[in-house]
Design a protein around this motif. Sequence first.
Motif, PDB file in Angstrom:
ATOM      1  N   SER A 110      33.007  66.983  28.243  1.00 48.64           N
ATOM      2  CA  SER A 110      34.173  67.264  27.322  1.00 48.64           C
ATOM      3  C   SER A 110      34.998  65.869  27.118  1.00 48.64           C
ATOM      4  O   SER A 110      35.134  64.992  27.887  1.00 48.64           O
ATOM      5  CB  SER A 110      35.191  68.149  28.238  1.00 48.64           C
ATOM      6  N   ARG A 111      35.898  66.057  26.210  1.00 46.10           N
ATOM      7  CA  ARG A 111      36.829  64.989  25.857  1.00 46.10           C
ATOM      8  C   ARG A 111      38.171  65.453  25.472  1.00 46.10           C
ATOM      9  O   ARG A 111      38.454  66.501  24.646  1.00 46.10           O
ATOM     10  CB  ARG A 111      36.161  64.233  24.542  1.00 46.10           C
ATOM     11  N   ASN A 112      39.201  64.838  25.964  1.00 42.97           N
ATOM     12  CA  ASN A 112      40.552  65.146  25.754  1.00 42.97           C
ATOM     13  C   ASN A 112      41.130  64.124  24.552  1.00 42.97           C
ATOM     14  O   ASN A 112      40.455  63.088  24.116  1.00 42.97           O
ATOM     15  CB  ASN A 112      41.533  64.959  26.930  1.00 42.97           C
ATOM     16  N   VAL A 113      42.019  64.954  23.821  1.00 43.98           N
ATOM     17  CA  VAL A 113      42.627  64.349  22.861  1.00 43.98           C
ATOM     18  C   VAL A 113      44.151  63.769  23.118  1.00 43.98           C
ATOM     19  O   VAL A 113      44.887  64.936  23.468  1.00 43.98           O
ATOM     20  CB  VAL A 113      42.522  64.903  21.501  1.00 43.98           C
ATOM     21  N   ARG A 114      44.566  62.596  23.158  1.00 44.25           N
ATOM     22  CA  ARG A 114      45.979  62.139  23.250  1.00 44.25           C
ATOM     23  C   ARG A 114      46.704  62.355  22.230  1.00 44.25           C
ATOM     24  O   ARG A 114      46.156  62.186  21.110  1.00 44.25           O
ATOM     25  CB  ARG A 114      46.173  60.942  23.991  1.00 44.25           C
ATOM     26  N   GLY A 115      48.046  62.417  22.197  1.00 40.23           N
ATOM     27  CA  GLY A 115      49.084  62.545  21.169  1.00 40.23           C
ATOM     28  C   GLY A 115      50.153  63.056  21.120  1.00 40.23           C
ATOM     29  O   GLY A 115      51.159  63.240  20.499  1.00 40.23           O
TER      30      GLY A 115
END
Length: 359
Positions: free
Chosen positions: A266-271
Amino acid sequence: MTTPHPHGRLRAASDFAELAQRVRDSGLLRRRYGYYWTKLILAPVVLAACLVAFVVIGDTWWQLITAAVLAVVFTQIAFLGHDAAHRQIFASGKWNDWVSLIVGDLLVGMSYGWWQHKHTRHHANPNKTGSDPDIELPVIAVTADAATRRRAGALGWVQAHQGLLFFPILLLEGISLHASGISRVARSERLARRWVEVAFLTVRLLGFLVLVFLVLSPGIAFAFLAVQLGLFGFYMGISFAPNHKGMPIVPRGMTLDFLRRQVMMSRNVRGGRFVDVLLGGLNYQIEHHLFPSMPRPHLRRAAPIIAAYCREQGVPYTAVGLFSSYAIVVRYINRVGLGERDVFACPLVEQRLAIVAGD
């Protein structure tokens, strides 16, 4: 294939148990009734306001703006259905099911039964060949084997250029989501509350079509539907695409413990808060996969706890910016479409062997 040592399995299981205890002690698994009741009340109110505005504006090309607004509203409501399906809203399974049915089938026009069956399989084995339906797509090849099987004719041409065509293809995702749900409900296989879904989908899909063609002339009506469905599918697609595509693919025969299976694929998305709202909390994909029933507003607070724990355990924890995530996805599927066999560096297998060797 090397057989994992039993002590390694016990240690891996205790790794997640320790993390779960930390998260539980932090209070992040508690329900957020005020947050969700506000959303449950606002969702139909906002949708009703949009439909009233649609009728008042009448037969004009300005309705294409209304179509775009509805695409955003439907996607945000779909995120709420996603939360209910994961038991994030209520302690009662039946209450969550009915919220999912009302929000998903009646308001958005997507079959809850179809989505739940598909999404449960995805959560159990993200990015695992032969187990995760999200890497077995009808048009885009996500694995090298899928690209090899399909390299012929028009579909082969599309897949050879799928990196370039990825975002345009997402414009068809709205039609695909509606059609897949209808197909599932219409089939003879067992489906809980089938007739509820049939009734809700009929009211939503046929009722919406009737309203559009009653208010708009045929040309504007078709343009309105194209914009609404296209942007809805596009928004849904860009919300889910960054989560797993471009992360390691798990071979059929490989078994991983729960912590590593969910975090490493899985990959998180910052922002910041804007991305949290834009992606409906799906940007905290690692936290969501580890604790699917954790209420959406708690995911942001859980992220630093889980990231720190993964560092302690030596488990890769991936978090990138929004546009970087799309670049990774496009680059990855472009390489798959061009027929490259080794489309990702394979730290997954090497780490698994290292874990076994260390036992």
